[in-house]
Design a protein around this motif. Structure first.
Motif, PDB file in Angstrom:
ATOM      1  N   LEU B  58       0.634  -1.165  -0.127  1.00 19.91           N
ATOM      2  CA  LEU B  58      -0.038  -0.078   0.061  1.00 19.91           C
ATOM      3  C   LEU B  58       0.832   1.447   0.103  1.00 19.91           C
ATOM      4  O   LEU B  58       0.180   2.290  -0.028  1.00 19.91           O
ATOM      5  CB  LEU B  58      -1.038  -0.122   1.299  1.00 19.91           C
ATOM      6  N   GLN B  86      -5.521  -6.757  -5.754  1.00 18.20           N
ATOM      7  CA  GLN B  86      -6.735  -6.211  -5.452  1.00 18.20           C
ATOM      8  C   GLN B  86      -7.522  -7.056  -4.924  1.00 18.20           C
ATOM      9  O   GLN B  86      -8.600  -6.744  -4.388  1.00 18.20           O
ATOM     10  CB  GLN B  86      -7.238  -5.482  -6.969  1.00 18.20           C
ATOM     11  N   ARG B  89      -6.804  -7.644  -1.100  1.00 16.32           N
ATOM     12  CA  ARG B  89      -6.915  -6.433  -0.416  1.00 16.32           C
ATOM     13  C   ARG B  89      -8.543  -6.348   0.065  1.00 16.32           C
ATOM     14  O   ARG B  89      -9.263  -6.230  -0.845  1.00 16.32           O
ATOM     15  CB  ARG B  89      -6.610  -5.082  -1.110  1.00 16.32           C
ATOM     16  N   GLY B  90      -8.607  -5.961   1.432  1.00 14.95           N
ATOM     17  CA  GLY B  90     -10.137  -5.711   1.735  1.00 14.95           C
ATOM     18  C   GLY B  90     -10.891  -7.159   1.993  1.00 14.95           C
ATOM     19  O   GLY B  90     -11.780  -7.262   2.902  1.00 14.95           O
ATOM     20  N   TYR B  95      -7.312  -3.839   6.188  1.00 17.42           N
ATOM     21  CA  TYR B  95      -6.394  -2.932   6.653  1.00 17.42           C
ATOM     22  C   TYR B  95      -7.000  -1.572   7.332  1.00 17.42           C
ATOM     23  O   TYR B  95      -7.896  -1.288   6.732  1.00 17.42           O
ATOM     24  CB  TYR B  95      -5.120  -2.406   5.796  1.00 17.42           C
ATOM     25  N   LEU B 104     -11.777   7.805   5.176  1.00 20.18           N
ATOM     26  CA  LEU B 104     -13.159   7.335   4.544  1.00 20.18           C
ATOM     27  C   LEU B 104     -13.247   8.515   3.551  1.00 20.18           C
ATOM     28  O   LEU B 104     -12.949   9.916   3.665  1.00 20.18           O
ATOM     29  CB  LEU B 104     -14.252   7.515   5.689  1.00 20.18           C
ATOM     30  N   ILE B 105     -14.229   7.962   2.430  1.00 23.69           N
ATOM     31  CA  ILE B 105     -14.463   9.013   1.471  1.00 23.69           C
ATOM     32  C   ILE B 105     -15.367  10.028   1.815  1.00 23.69           C
ATOM     33  O   ILE B 105     -16.526   9.695   2.189  1.00 23.69           O
ATOM     34  CB  ILE B 105     -14.958   7.997   0.204  1.00 23.69           C
ATOM     35  N   GLY B 116     -19.651  -0.662  -1.372  1.00 30.11           N
ATOM     36  CA  GLY B 116     -18.618  -0.509  -2.476  1.00 30.11           C
ATOM     37  C   GLY B 116     -17.751  -1.713  -2.263  1.00 30.11           C
ATOM     38  O   GLY B 116     -17.165  -2.356  -2.824  1.00 30.11           O
ATOM     39  N   VAL B 117     -17.354  -2.038  -0.860  1.00 28.81           N
ATOM     40  CA  VAL B 117     -16.469  -3.116  -0.664  1.00 28.81           C
ATOM     41  C   VAL B 117     -17.083  -4.457  -0.847  1.00 28.81           C
ATOM     42  O   VAL B 117     -16.547  -5.308  -1.399  1.00 28.81           O
ATOM     43  CB  VAL B 117     -16.198  -2.970   0.960  1.00 28.81           C
ATOM     44  N   LYS B 119     -19.533  -4.738  -3.019  1.00 30.05           N
ATOM     45  CA  LYS B 119     -19.363  -4.954  -4.615  1.00 30.05           C
ATOM     46  C   LYS B 119     -18.035  -5.295  -5.117  1.00 30.05           C
ATOM     47  O   LYS B 119     -18.076  -6.137  -6.069  1.00 30.05           O
ATOM     48  CB  LYS B 119     -19.784  -3.483  -5.156  1.00 30.05           C
ATOM     49  N   ARG B 120     -16.998  -4.645  -4.761  1.00 29.53           N
ATOM     50  CA  ARG B 120     -15.663  -4.901  -5.053  1.00 29.53           C
ATOM     51  C   ARG B 120     -15.357  -6.455  -5.295  1.00 29.53           C
ATOM     52  O   ARG B 120     -14.562  -6.856  -5.943  1.00 29.53           O
ATOM     53  CB  ARG B 120     -14.859  -4.107  -4.392  1.00 29.53           C
ATOM     54  N   HIS B 121     -15.815  -7.019  -4.118  1.00 25.12           N
ATOM     55  CA  HIS B 121     -15.249  -8.540  -4.067  1.00 25.12           C
ATOM     56  C   HIS B 121     -16.429  -9.320  -4.267  1.00 25.12           C
ATOM     57  O   HIS B 121     -16.300 -10.503  -3.798  1.00 25.12           O
ATOM     58  CB  HIS B 121     -14.821  -8.800  -2.585  1.00 25.12           C
ATOM     59  N   GLN B 165     -15.592  -1.626   7.997  1.00 25.52           N
ATOM     60  CA  GLN B 165     -15.181  -1.738   6.765  1.00 25.52           C
ATOM     61  C   GLN B 165     -14.132  -2.936   6.307  1.00 25.52           C
ATOM     62  O   GLN B 165     -14.199  -3.670   5.459  1.00 25.52           O
ATOM     63  CB  GLN B 165     -14.774  -0.643   5.979  1.00 25.52           C
TER      64      GLN B 165
END
Ligand code: ATP
Ligand code: MG
Lengths: 730, 327
Positions: B58, B86, B89-90, B95, B104-105, B116-117, B119-121, B165
């Motif tokens: 990272l 990728q 990660r998560g 982390y 945080l966004i 989003g997390v 969805k990403r995975h 998260q």
């Protein structure tokens, strides 16, 4: 007390007003932007005063007029749409280029980064204005049609301006990427692309929107500056005066637009400051409006932005809508052939068929709500006294050893004759000084051959008169300029007092001259016409209280001899119906169906223009479609020579028609005209000159050519005409 | 042989700086078993964050992996491509960053962020699961928070969201970088309890980074003490606490005890740790060490194994049996 966000408030008000004007210009304008008035008469204290444009602001011209007599206020109102759209488009395209490139560069792509930085250095070292002036001043960009002109403006100004945006975006993206939350996104396993789209872009969005409005303001400023240098959308690159050897440009646009106003009127700054001042003011207010709005949004701050996305979204959507409306404002203009039962086989002047058809047209006009222009009705008859139809004609050239038979209406055509049967030699008078004519008796018992192209219509008439009175010539042969077909179906009669006049083509003339001692035998039989000529005239009154009086005249033919001609007639009827169906009929439309369009002398336009039943001042344009003779054809004949720039309505209509013709891929054959007394004249087509020369009405002439090469259907013309009339009339 | 969840061998990391490269992490060996809670303890700037982030790669582009291997479930991570990373990660390794509020966004609602997390995975996007996870990290009004932006929440709440998260995908390893540094003492205990609970329930291993002895003491099974980019001592928590081997660890425990026992007479460690630029081939702690020997300054001491513990100190070499008892 609540604190108001003044910039946002003021900006919103300005933008809202601009928006309304763009959407509904007719609610604001008190005149048509195409109105042109050079002179006007003012009664003041009982004294009649004649004024010349530019006019000062008063109750007719709220903000005055320019030197062409265009109303500044209305022109400005109607110009808002194009001007603001341009500003929006330029800003939009700059963003379309700058944002993705800025993103890619910000994520570390070195090539993109270098491109952006180099472009920015280049375009900031050389002022954008200068580049735009140089590039857009190229001949290539002058006189383009509307779409290409707008497109090239947007492209050039976008290229000049995008890099500045690109650097801004690049820097911001780099900044955002160092923020901790981006690392957070990496840590949950997101890829660069999804980080760009889901994190960087939304994070940038508020700034981008602010920047967008600022950029519109900047583009408008640039447009204004370019306007001062005579560079604007649709500059036609015309030359108004070259008499002193130095061409003086007339910088004028075919569409209302602010920058063009600045440019057209910039010379008037001292004499008629209003013509420059108000368009400049319009620019300033809009620029200010966009800047204030952008600034206001910035003041609202990012947090408020995120919690109130919907308003902004709505606003952007609104502008998008306007762009879409402007870009895809296409209507269906189709003109087919009208269904008309029981039409005669042929329709010809002076016969029953013509009378019957005239009545049919009058009825059709009545049902369409077209009003008669004369109290007596739709049909305006005219005298055909000295006219006859040829029932027989022949011409033969005999030499010692052979006889050449000539083809009527191809090799030769009678222009005027009684019943004759003559045989005589030919006298070649082409090299003679006809103005003095020392020995007219040399013509005795001969056909006199005269080259037509060297003399004016008047001179020819006087020669023929002299020959008739001073000699015993058998007839006159006029060598036509055209070397192909010449035709005439009716002749003038002379009641036995006059010699025949025959037009021959170049080839025939050569045959005559090469056989020196040949004799020519000419025969003709005529039959006088039973009926009058019938012009059918009606008016569709305009809907606009201000410009309703102004009229467009559409000249159509209804005589025909064959199926193709009949189709043209059906088309003409349908065109009339389609024009009546247009929603933009704010001006009046006068339809004239002319009789005798297949003949040289009895063309109805001559009789009609002698006493046209409408004030010539109000006639904006005469659209002559009597030249449409075949339903399918290969080429289009066109001339806008008699629609000069000073008559802007006619001129801009001509431009639009021509543009559309070119865009549709039609081959145009331009009618050849002679320039005399400051205007154009068609020597081969007397009928085409009538409206312009007799009544001073600017004319646009269209006809069909090459029926053998039948690639084009007249329907296509219909669409072009309707669209142009509709566009020009809004 | 024990099957480790993660096994780091001889990891060395440098940063590119204006005047050349500076090695910040100078050879780390670390093994974590499944379900184990391991703490990394050390003073500020000793390289804890760099070591931990390097597991997930990272760091920014200026970081260079000089040497070392990282095996995760037997698979070498340093060879993986970015897109393979990728996926880990998560999902398998989460982390939690040191400063949660800024990690945080800012322009995304909490719910969307957690979505989003998932969805990403490619996990089922259920709001239910997000709400349950939020509640499990002690967010009481999960429904409300779901619709809120990070700037509308307190630092402590953001810290919990960050943890939520981290755990939402059910990772095998959670790396938590000072998860309690920005919260008050009462909340600190709550968060630590919560992490313990999750560890107990799901068997998620935790690598806890902190400079706070208390935290380590409360939660960890094993501790690793870092100093100057090196591991100084490693061993089971209770043993290291009661019987520190390294003079540095000893000094640290002494400091900690002096704060809690007699507030008036504080023990302080004089001097400051070396910055990476000052690193030499010697024991980094030597300048501050009261048991310093001449050999300390001559070479880098080796890692010595003492029973099931490890220590990097020359005193444990054969030639100094006497000194050890003075400690
Ligand atoms: N991107 C970087 N570029 C250069 N040097 C860095 C970078 N990141 C960290 N360092 C250096 O590496 C060393 C270790 O930093 P690290 O963040 O691991 O410390 P830490 O132990 O986590 O401290 P803290 O307890 O304060 O968080 C520090 O001296 C720091 O200056
Ligand atoms: Mg740290």
């Amino acid at each position: 007390m609540k604190k108001y966000n003044m910039p946002l408030l003021l900006g919103s008000v300005v933008l809202l007003i601009l928006l309304l004007i763009m959407l509904f210009p007719d609610l604001f304008a008190n005149q048509s932007p195409y109105n042109i008035q050079h002179l006007r008469f003012v009664h003041e204290n009982g004294v009649l005063d004649i004024q010349r444009a530019p006019f000062k602001p008063d109750e007719d011209y709220w903000l005055g007029s320019d030197h062409l007599g265009r109303d500044i206020y209305s022109y400005m109102i109607y110009g808002t749409r194009l001007t603001i759209t341009l500003g929006l488009l330029i800003a939009l395209f700059e963003f379309i280029i700058a944002v993705p490139l800025g993103l890619i560069g910000g994520f570390g792509n070195n090539v993109v980064k270098i491109v952006i930085e180099k472009c920015n250095t280049l375009f900031s070292a050389i002022p954008a204005l200068l580049i735009a002036i140089i590039v857009l001043n190229l001949d290539f960009f002058a006189g383009q049609d509307k779409f290409y002109s707008i497109a090239s403006f947007v492209v050039v100004l976008t290229l000049v301006g995008w890099a500045r945006m690109g650097v801004l975006v690049l820097e911001r993206v780099k900044g955002i990427l160092t923020m901790p939350f981006i690392k957070g996104e990496v840590a949950i396993g997101k890829s660069n692309v999804s980080i760009a789209i889901e994190n960087v872009l939304p994070h940038l969005a508020p700034e981008l929107i602010v920047l967008f409005f600022m950029e519109v303001a900047r583009s408008l400023t640039l447009l204004m500056q370019l306007g001062i240098f005579a560079i604007f959308v649709g500059n036609l690159g015309l030359i108004s005066d070259a008499s002193a050897g130095v061409p003086i440009n007339l910088d004028i646009s075919f569409e209302p637009e602010w920058a063009s106003m600045l440019s057209t009127s910039r010379a008037l700054l001292t004499t008629a400051p209003w013509a420059v001042l108000y368009p400049a003011l319009a620019f300033f207010i809009s620029v200010l409006g966009f800047n204030l709005f952008g600034e206001g949004l910035r003041l609202r701050g990012r947090e408020r932005f995120f919690s109130q996305k919907t308003t902004i979204k709505g606003l952007l959507g609104f502008f998008a809508l306007i762009l879409i409306l402007n870009l895809f404002n296409h209507k269906d203009y189709s003109v087919g052939y009208a269904e008309i039962p029981s039409l005669p086989q042929s329709v010809f002047i002076g016969t029953e068929s013509s009378q019957k058809t005239a009545h049919f047209i009058a009825e059709r006009m009545h049902t369409l709500g077209i009003m008669p222009l004369e109290d007596s009705g739709y049909i305006i008859p005219y005298d055909l006294d000295q006219t006859a139809m040829l029932t027989h004609q022949s011409m033969a050239l005999s030499t010692k050893n052979q006889t050449i038979i000539l083809e009527p209406n191809i090799d030769f055509a009678f222009l005027s004759t009684d019943d004759i049967s003559e045989t005589a030699q030919i006298y070649d008078a082409r090299k003679l000084d006809l103005f003095t004519m020392h020995a007219p008796h040399e013509f005795d018992q001969k056909f006199v051959l005269i080259e037509k192209k060297y003399y004016s219509e008047h001179a020819l008439a006087s020669f023929i008169k002299k020959i008739e009175t001073n000699s015993a010539a058998k007839g006159v042969l006029l060598v036509s300029e055209s070397d192909t077909q010449i035709a005439n179906l009716t002749v003038q009669t002379g009641d036995g007092n006059r010699i025949p006049i025959i037009e021959i083509n170049q080839k025939t003339a050569e045959k005559f001259i090469s056989n020196e001692n040949a004799v020519l035998t000419v025969e003709a039989k005529t039959e006088s016409l039973q009926y009058d000529g019938f012009n059918v005239v009606g008016i569709l009154p305009g809907s606009d209280p201000y410009i309703g009086e102004e009229a467009i005249v559409v000249g159509l033919g209804y005589n025909y001899l064959n199926q193709s001609g009949e189709d043209v007639f059906k088309f003409n009827i349908n065109l009339m119906e389609a024009i009546c169906g247009l929603s933009e009929n704010r001006r009046s439309v006068i339809f004239v169906f002319l009789d005798g369009t297949l003949t040289k002398w009895q063309h109805g336009i001559h009789a009609l223009t002698e006493d046209f039943p409408y004030s010539s001042q109000d006639l904006q344009v005469y659209l002559d479609l009597t030249g449409l003779k075949q339903a399918s054809f290969g080429k289009i004949e066109f001339s806008a020579d008699q629609a000069p720039i000073t008559r802007q309505f006619a001129w801009s209509l001509a431009r639009q028609v021509e543009d559309q013709l070119v865009k549709s891929g039609l081959e145009i054959s331009y009618l050849s005209a002679i320039f005399t007394d400051g205007s154009y004249f068609f020597p081969e087509h007397q009928a085409y000159n009538a409206m312009f020369w007799n009544r001073g009405v600017p004319s646009i002439i269209m006809g069909t050519l090459d029926p053998e090469d039948t690639a084009i259907d007249v329907e296509m013309l219909g669409r072009i005409l309707l669209k142009s009339i509709s566009d020009n009339n809004y | 042989m024990v099957d480790y969840l993660i096994e780091i061998n001889g990891l060395k990391i440098s940063f590119k700086q204006k005047n050349g490269f500076v090695q910040v992490v100078r050879g780390i060996d670390l093994k974590i078993k499944r379900g184990e809670i391991v703490g990394i303890l050390g003073e500020s700037g000793c390289g804890k964050t760099v070591s931990a982030t390097s597991i997930l790669r990272l760091e920014d582009e200026s970081a260079i992996y000089d040497s070392g291997q990282i095996f995760f479930k037997g698979k070498e991570l340093t060879d993986l491509s970015e897109s393979e990373y990728q996926k880990i990660r998560g999902n398998q390794i989460a982390y939690i960053f040191q400063n949660a509020s800024t990690a945080l966004i800012p322009h995304k609602k909490i719910g969307k962020q957690l979505m989003g997390v998932l969805k990403r995975h490619d996990l089922p996007r259920s709001k239910e699961k997000i709400l349950v996870t939020l509640e499990s990290v002690g967010i009481t009004e999960a429904e409300t928070v779901y619709e809120m932006y990070p700037f509308q929440l307190s630092g402590g709440q953001n810290q919990r969201i960050m943890i939520a998260q981290g755990i939402i995908c059910g990772p095998d390893l959670l790396i938590a970088d000072e998860p309690t540094s920005s919260v008050d003492v009462a909340l600190r205990k709550v968060i630590l309890d919560m992490l313990k609970e999750i560890n107990r329930k799901t068997g998620m291993a935790i690598l806890m980074i902190t400079h706070d002895f208390e935290v380590i003491n409360y939660i960890c099974d094993r501790v690793v003490v870092m100093y100057g980019g090196l591991i100084m001592e490693e061993g089971p928590m209770a043993e290291v606490m009661s019987n520190p081997l390294h003079p540095y660890t000893k000094a640290l425990t002494y400091c900690a005890q002096s704060i809690y026992q007699n507030g008036s007479d504080l023990f302080t460690l004089s001097g400051a740790p070396p910055t990476p630029a000052e690193f030499k081939l010697e024991c980094p702690f030597a300048p501050r060490c009261s048991f310093k020997r001449s050999t300390c300054m001559l070479e880098m001491p080796m890692m010595m194994e003492v029973d099931d513990r490890k220590v990097r100190c020359v005193l444990y070499r054969e030639e100094y049996p006497d000194v050890r008892s003075d400690l």
